[in-house]
Design a protein around this motif. Structure first.
Motif, PDB file in Angstrom:
ATOM      1  N   UNK A  18      38.882  36.901  30.044  1.00  0.00           N
ATOM      2  CA  UNK A  18      37.900  37.680  30.987  1.00  0.00           C
ATOM      3  C   UNK A  18      38.907  38.050  31.985  1.00  0.00           C
ATOM      4  N   UNK A  19      38.818  38.407  33.221  1.00  0.00           N
ATOM      5  CA  UNK A  19      38.759  38.977  34.044  1.00  0.00           C
ATOM      6  C   UNK A  19      38.238  39.947  34.972  1.00  0.00           C
ATOM      7  N   UNK A  20      37.901  39.380  36.725  1.00  0.00           N
ATOM      8  CA  UNK A  20      37.316  39.892  37.432  1.00  0.00           C
ATOM      9  C   UNK A  20      37.306  42.111  36.827  1.00  0.00           C
ATOM     10  N   UNK A  21      35.803  42.530  37.169  1.00  0.00           N
ATOM     11  CA  UNK A  21      36.031  44.032  36.064  1.00  0.00           C
ATOM     12  C   UNK A  21      36.631  44.895  37.646  1.00  0.00           C
ATOM     13  N   UNK A  23      37.182  47.771  38.312  1.00  0.00           N
ATOM     14  CA  UNK A  23      35.748  48.228  39.071  1.00  0.00           C
ATOM     15  C   UNK A  23      34.904  47.829  40.289  1.00  0.00           C
ATOM     16  N   UNK A  24      33.879  47.325  39.484  1.00  0.00           N
ATOM     17  CA  UNK A  24      33.040  46.592  40.662  1.00  0.00           C
ATOM     18  C   UNK A  24      33.638  45.024  41.058  1.00  0.00           C
ATOM     19  N   UNK A  25      34.456  44.516  40.928  1.00  0.00           N
ATOM     20  CA  UNK A  25      35.049  43.288  40.747  1.00  0.00           C
ATOM     21  C   UNK A  25      33.386  42.411  40.332  1.00  0.00           C
ATOM     22  N   UNK A  26      32.651  42.797  39.181  1.00  0.00           N
ATOM     23  CA  UNK A  26      32.092  41.387  38.717  1.00  0.00           C
ATOM     24  C   UNK A  26      32.318  40.265  37.790  1.00  0.00           C
ATOM     25  N   UNK A  27      32.418  39.439  38.283  1.00  0.00           N
ATOM     26  CA  UNK A  27      33.263  38.252  37.821  1.00  0.00           C
ATOM     27  C   UNK A  27      32.491  36.971  36.339  1.00  0.00           C
ATOM     28  N   UNK A  28      31.463  37.811  35.721  1.00  0.00           N
ATOM     29  CA  UNK A  28      31.151  37.717  34.759  1.00  0.00           C
ATOM     30  C   UNK A  28      31.414  39.795  33.440  1.00  0.00           C
TER      31      UNK A  28
END
Length: 429
Positions: A18-21, A23-28
């Protein structure tokens, strides 16, 4: 994660895959609730369909949320790749699918989950496959059961329902000498307690429904490939070593090397069998895995205390927990499950079948459900439920005799669990 080998289990269970999304920076990890994915152009689409480039096409094959889960489980198990699917039973079929063919057989342990015994003894016959069930404590019998039509060896690391521990290194040695892959169901142990690949397994399967998710919310399965088996060493595995007509003669092992099994399971298995994991289910399992090590430590701690207490109870005939010094499997704990013998075991009651039914009916904290690996403590009378389709002889061989209940010990306060068992045992006599 490029440096995954240097990171500890507790870190990997949170971060692997996993990495931050972007586009949005979403962490989960987001739930990518999408059926299909836009191609950059016609050439990009062609490369994806020709397996010349990795990416997302259609969610029956791959999905970004599910892909994170597959990478996380593969990393924790020490494999090169994994494929997630709709259930643990689906994972077993997915594991066998590239290996088997009409007239071929799998040599399997007699100590398996009842549903697996039914799947192997009955359902796979419809594919023209068969299973030979052998006591895996008898290594000579395992070797003798393997013939020219055998294509895999199958066992559980910690067997359901009895909590018996398989001598994986010994069985792996037999399978390797015969040029066959060893498939280990690691559901009851999880990669935190046992690493079958390090012990010689070729493939690892999971019902992610159980300990990996840990909260009893979703079903799922996973197949992890070690990447270490030479599929081209013989002509036994043509799906991986011979040209595939559906991909213009592509030879999976030749073209994809250690990732051959994983790519075949996606490009052929998921494409045609359709045993797809849904992205929301993958999301729940990802969240569960983040606390896997913490939960397993408490599971093991509670199980050890309860098994020791029950073994001394005059109303109890026997307890099968491998963590007990009295268990014939205790000497395997240090090698196979060095962090603990799991939280699954059976209890035989002196009152027989009727006492088991009364015990189940009078418990208040323990839940009577056909599941294991939940944070909650669970109980079931296997002979009348999960192993009901088996003959009494098969039930006994599987560790599910009529006078036996299976306990899956949760993470509640252990004194509360003792009190609940005590009052129910009193009513069961």
């Amino acid at each position: 994660m490029s440096d995954a080998k240097q990171l500890g289990f507790n870190t990997l269970q949170i971060h692997a895959g996993a990495t931050p999304d972007p586009t949005t920076g979403a962490r989960q990890t987001p739930i990518y609730q999408s059926t299909a994915y836009a191609f950059r152009d016609a050439e990009h689409a062609a490369k994806l369909f020709n397996l010349q480039e990795v990416g997302f096409i259609y969610s029956r094959l791959t999905n970004p949320t599910v892909a994170v889960l597959a990478e996380r489980i593969a990393t924790l198990e020490g494999g090169v790749g994994a494929v997630c699917c709709s259930s643990g039973h689906a994972a077993q079929i997915m594991a066998l699918f590239p290996l088997m063919g009409p007239g071929k057989n799998v040599v399997a342990s007699t100590r398996l989950y009842g549903g697996t015994i039914t799947q192997f003894s009955q359902t796979i016959k419809r594919f023209g496959w068969t299973a030979k069930f052998v006591d895996f404590d008898d290594e000579a019998a395992v070797a003798d059961a393997i013939d020219e039509d055998t294509r895999a060896v199958f066992c559980e690391s910690i067997a359901n329902p009895g909590g018996y521990i398989t001598d994986i290194p010994a069985i792996a040695k037999i399978a390797d000498a015969k040029g066959l892959p060893l498939i280990v169901d690691n559901t009851s142990a999880t990669p935190y307690l046992c690493n079958p690949i390090e012990l010689g397994a070729t493939l690892v399967v999971h019902s992610t429904t159980k300990y990996l998710t840990g909260n009893g919310t979703v079903t799922g399965g996973c197949v992890v490939d070690s990447g270490k088996f030479d599929w081209s060493a013989s002509d036994k595995f043509p799906s991986l070593s011979q040209p595939e007509p559906a991909y213009h003669g592509l030879v999976f092992h030749e073209a994809l090397g250690p990732m051959a099994f994983t790519f075949h399971s996606i490009a052929i298995g998921l494409r045609d069998l359709g045993m797809t994991m849904n992205p929301q289910g993958a999301h729940y399992t990802l969240m569960g895995i983040e606390t896997l090590s913490l939960r397993m430590e408490r599971h093991v701690e509670n199980a050890m205390e309860l098994a020791s207490w029950l073994e001394k109870d005059p109303r109890v005939e026997a307890v099968t927990y491998a963590g007990l010094p009295s268990s014939p499997y205790n000497d395997r704990v240090a090698t196979v499950c060095p962090k603990g013998a799991g939280a699954l075991f059976t209890v035989a009651l002196k009152g027989g079948y009727d006492a088991c039914i009364k015990l189940v009916d009078n418990l208040e904290i323990f839940s009577h459900v056909a599941n294991l690996g939940d944070t909650r403590s669970l109980i079931i009378h296997s002979a009348s439920t999960t192993h009901r389709q088996l003959t009494e002889e098969q039930q006994i061989k599987a560790g599910a005799s009529p006078n036996v209940v299976r306990l899956s010990i949760g993470i509640e306060d252990v004194n509360d669990l003792k009190a609940d068992l005590d009052q129910a045992l009193a009513k069961a006599q």
